[in-house]
Design a protein around this motif. Structure first.
Motif, PDB file in Angstrom:
ATOM      1  N   TYR A 166      14.443   4.376   5.733  1.00 59.09           N
ATOM      2  CA  TYR A 166      14.418   3.253   6.659  1.00 59.09           C
ATOM      3  C   TYR A 166      15.306   3.591   7.857  1.00 59.09           C
ATOM      4  CZ  TYR A 166      12.386  -0.032   3.266  1.00 59.09           C
ATOM      5  OH  TYR A 166      11.559  -0.685   2.392  1.00 59.09           O
ATOM      6  N   LEU A 176      10.841   0.238   7.765  1.00 58.54           N
ATOM      7  CA  LEU A 176      10.350   1.306   6.912  1.00 58.54           C
ATOM      8  C   LEU A 176       9.811   2.463   7.748  1.00 58.54           C
ATOM      9  CD1 LEU A 176       9.691   2.144   3.957  1.00 58.54           C
ATOM     10  CD2 LEU A 176       7.432   1.107   4.312  1.00 58.54           C
ATOM     11  N   ILE A 198       3.308   6.990   2.328  1.00 59.75           N
ATOM     12  CA  ILE A 198       3.240   6.149   3.514  1.00 59.75           C
ATOM     13  C   ILE A 198       4.073   6.779   4.638  1.00 59.75           C
ATOM     14  CG2 ILE A 198       3.891   3.924   4.538  1.00 59.75           C
ATOM     15  CD1 ILE A 198       3.296   2.588   1.909  1.00 59.75           C
ATOM     16  N   VAL A 243       6.879   2.868  -6.920  1.00 61.13           N
ATOM     17  CA  VAL A 243       6.573   2.085  -5.724  1.00 61.13           C
ATOM     18  C   VAL A 243       6.127   0.672  -6.095  1.00 61.13           C
ATOM     19  CG1 VAL A 243       6.044   4.017  -4.240  1.00 61.13           C
ATOM     20  CG2 VAL A 243       4.235   3.020  -5.632  1.00 61.13           C
ATOM     21  N   ARG A 244       5.772   0.449  -7.361  1.00 65.04           N
ATOM     22  CA  ARG A 244       5.230  -0.855  -7.736  1.00 65.04           C
ATOM     23  C   ARG A 244       6.308  -1.844  -8.133  1.00 65.04           C
ATOM     24  NH1 ARG A 244       0.001   0.072  -7.705  1.00 65.04           N
ATOM     25  NH2 ARG A 244      -0.717   2.171  -8.143  1.00 65.04           N
ATOM     26  N   VAL A 245       7.571  -1.537  -7.886  1.00 67.19           N
ATOM     27  CA  VAL A 245       8.635  -2.501  -8.160  1.00 67.19           C
ATOM     28  C   VAL A 245       9.345  -2.836  -6.853  1.00 67.19           C
ATOM     29  CG1 VAL A 245       8.979  -1.717 -10.513  1.00 67.19           C
ATOM     30  CG2 VAL A 245      10.357  -0.744  -8.692  1.00 67.19           C
ATOM     31  N   THR A 246       9.881  -4.039  -6.779  1.00 66.77           N
ATOM     32  CA  THR A 246      10.529  -4.479  -5.544  1.00 66.77           C
ATOM     33  C   THR A 246      12.047  -4.464  -5.642  1.00 66.77           C
ATOM     34  OG1 THR A 246      10.149  -6.736  -6.290  1.00 66.77           O
ATOM     35  CG2 THR A 246       8.620  -5.838  -4.664  1.00 66.77           C
ATOM     36  N   GLY A 302       6.018 -10.050  -1.427  1.00 61.82           N
ATOM     37  CA  GLY A 302       4.985  -9.026  -1.483  1.00 61.82           C
ATOM     38  C   GLY A 302       4.521  -8.764  -2.891  1.00 61.82           C
ATOM     39  N   LEU A 303       3.397  -8.083  -2.915  1.00 61.24           N
ATOM     40  CA  LEU A 303       2.786  -7.721  -4.180  1.00 61.24           C
ATOM     41  C   LEU A 303       3.632  -6.664  -4.857  1.00 61.24           C
ATOM     42  CD1 LEU A 303       0.173  -8.225  -5.766  1.00 61.24           C
ATOM     43  CD2 LEU A 303      -0.843  -6.342  -4.506  1.00 61.24           C
ATOM     44  N   GLN A 304       3.767  -6.760  -6.152  1.00 60.34           N
ATOM     45  CA  GLN A 304       4.554  -5.782  -6.890  1.00 60.34           C
ATOM     46  C   GLN A 304       4.068  -4.365  -6.641  1.00 60.34           C
ATOM     47  OE1 GLN A 304       7.386  -5.858  -8.277  1.00 60.34           O
ATOM     48  NE2 GLN A 304       7.519  -7.097 -10.089  1.00 60.34           N
ATOM     49  N   GLY A 305       2.789  -4.222  -6.433  1.00 58.54           N
ATOM     50  CA  GLY A 305       2.270  -2.872  -6.247  1.00 58.54           C
ATOM     51  C   GLY A 305       2.014  -2.502  -4.805  1.00 58.54           C
ATOM     52  N   ALA A 306       2.676  -3.193  -3.876  1.00 56.00           N
ATOM     53  CA  ALA A 306       2.344  -3.018  -2.462  1.00 56.00           C
ATOM     54  C   ALA A 306       2.914  -1.753  -1.855  1.00 56.00           C
ATOM     55  CB  ALA A 306       2.835  -4.219  -1.668  1.00 56.00           C
ATOM     56  N   GLN A 307       3.785  -1.077  -2.556  1.00 54.46           N
ATOM     57  CA  GLN A 307       4.395   0.160  -2.069  1.00 54.46           C
ATOM     58  C   GLN A 307       5.366  -0.036  -0.909  1.00 54.46           C
ATOM     59  OE1 GLN A 307       2.483   3.967  -1.996  1.00 54.46           O
ATOM     60  NE2 GLN A 307       0.497   2.997  -2.331  1.00 54.46           N
ATOM     61  N   LYS A 308       5.390  -1.201  -0.329  1.00 56.00           N
ATOM     62  CA  LYS A 308       6.262  -1.386   0.824  1.00 56.00           C
ATOM     63  C   LYS A 308       7.283  -2.482   0.558  1.00 56.00           C
ATOM     64  CE  LYS A 308       3.020  -0.407   4.565  1.00 56.00           C
ATOM     65  NZ  LYS A 308       2.575  -0.893   5.883  1.00 56.00           N
ATOM     66  N   LEU A 309       8.510  -2.229   1.016  1.00 52.76           N
ATOM     67  CA  LEU A 309       9.492  -3.299   1.106  1.00 52.76           C
ATOM     68  C   LEU A 309       9.673  -3.570   2.585  1.00 52.76           C
ATOM     69  CD1 LEU A 309      12.262  -2.253  -1.437  1.00 52.76           C
ATOM     70  CD2 LEU A 309      10.684  -4.171  -1.624  1.00 52.76           C
TER      71      LEU A 309
END
Lengths: 113, 110
Positions: free
Chosen positions: A35, A45, A56, A97-100, B91-98
């Motif tokens: 970032y 990002l 990405i 990547v699937r966790v926040t 966001g979606l858990q699987g969104a790949q982006k924060l």
């Protein structure tokens, strides 16, 4: 160990220099992020790596070149930067990547002169 | 990704309870709500995450109404060290982006 370690903490570079930022984590996380944060703005990002592959690129200029040599290490190579690239560069990691829930490093304060 | 709206800044005093509300009218069915805290010259730190109703941990509580179009981060008995910027992410858990919104700059006064 829940740390993400970034080096160096501060970096001053000229517009013709080549330098690299380094990020390391030993939590077994398979997702890593770069970032960029300007003063009083939210983090933006730049790149996402998943299982050591770039997944990405947020249309970042080519003067920023990421590299993920292994699952614990993330580099950001810098070349021919502009003064407006001066910012705090943050590295983060998450289990996947699937966790926040992401863990962030302290950042590298970059000044381009 | 759902857009979030938070107050730009808030002030409070030591020992008070602080509630920061985040509006996310376009939240999708599978979206989670996550809050981060950031001190000056440090990286953001995960505080709490929830999907619906109420979540509590040792740091904060997160209240989410049934329609999930908003959420409230509650910080009990704040101290000077809680002065920071607080970000709400949806966001979606699987969104790949924060993706971080503008955040709320919270100042705690003695």
């Amino acid at each position: 160990d829940t740390e993400v370690t970034q080096t160096p903490k501060h970096l001053v570079m000229g517009m013709t220099n080549k330098k690299s930022l380094k990020c390391e984590q030993h939590m077994g996380h398979r997702a890593m992020y770069w970032y960029k944060q300007k003063a009083k703005k939210p983090p933006e990002l730049m790149f996402v790596y998943s299982y050591e592959k770039l997944s990405i690129n947020e249309s970042v200029p080519s003067r920023f070149s990421p590299e993920c040599p292994n699952s614990s290490l993330l580099n950001l190579h810098l070349h021919a930067l502009q003064p407006e690239d001066s910012a705090l560069y943050l590295c983060a990691s998450s289990q996947e990547v699937r966790v926040t829930e992401a863990f962030f490093g302290q950042g590298t304060r970059l000044t381009v002169v | 990704l759902a857009k979030t709206t938070q107050p730009i800044s808030m002030d409070s005093y030591e020992g008070q309870e602080v509630n920061i509300t985040c509006s996310h009218n376009n939240i999708a069915t599978n979206d989670y709500i996550t809050w981060y805290q950031q001190f000056p010259s440090q990286g953001p730190r995960f505080i709490i995450q929830g999907y619906k109703t109420k979540v509590t941990n040792e740091v904060a509580s997160l209240f989410i109404p049934a329609d999930r179009k908003s959420s409230t981060l509650s910080l009990p008995r704040v101290s000077l060290s809680d002065t920071a910027v607080y970000y709400c992410l949806v966001g979606l858990q699987g969104a790949q982006k924060l993706v971080f919104g503008q955040g709320t700059r919270l100042t705690i006064n003695p």
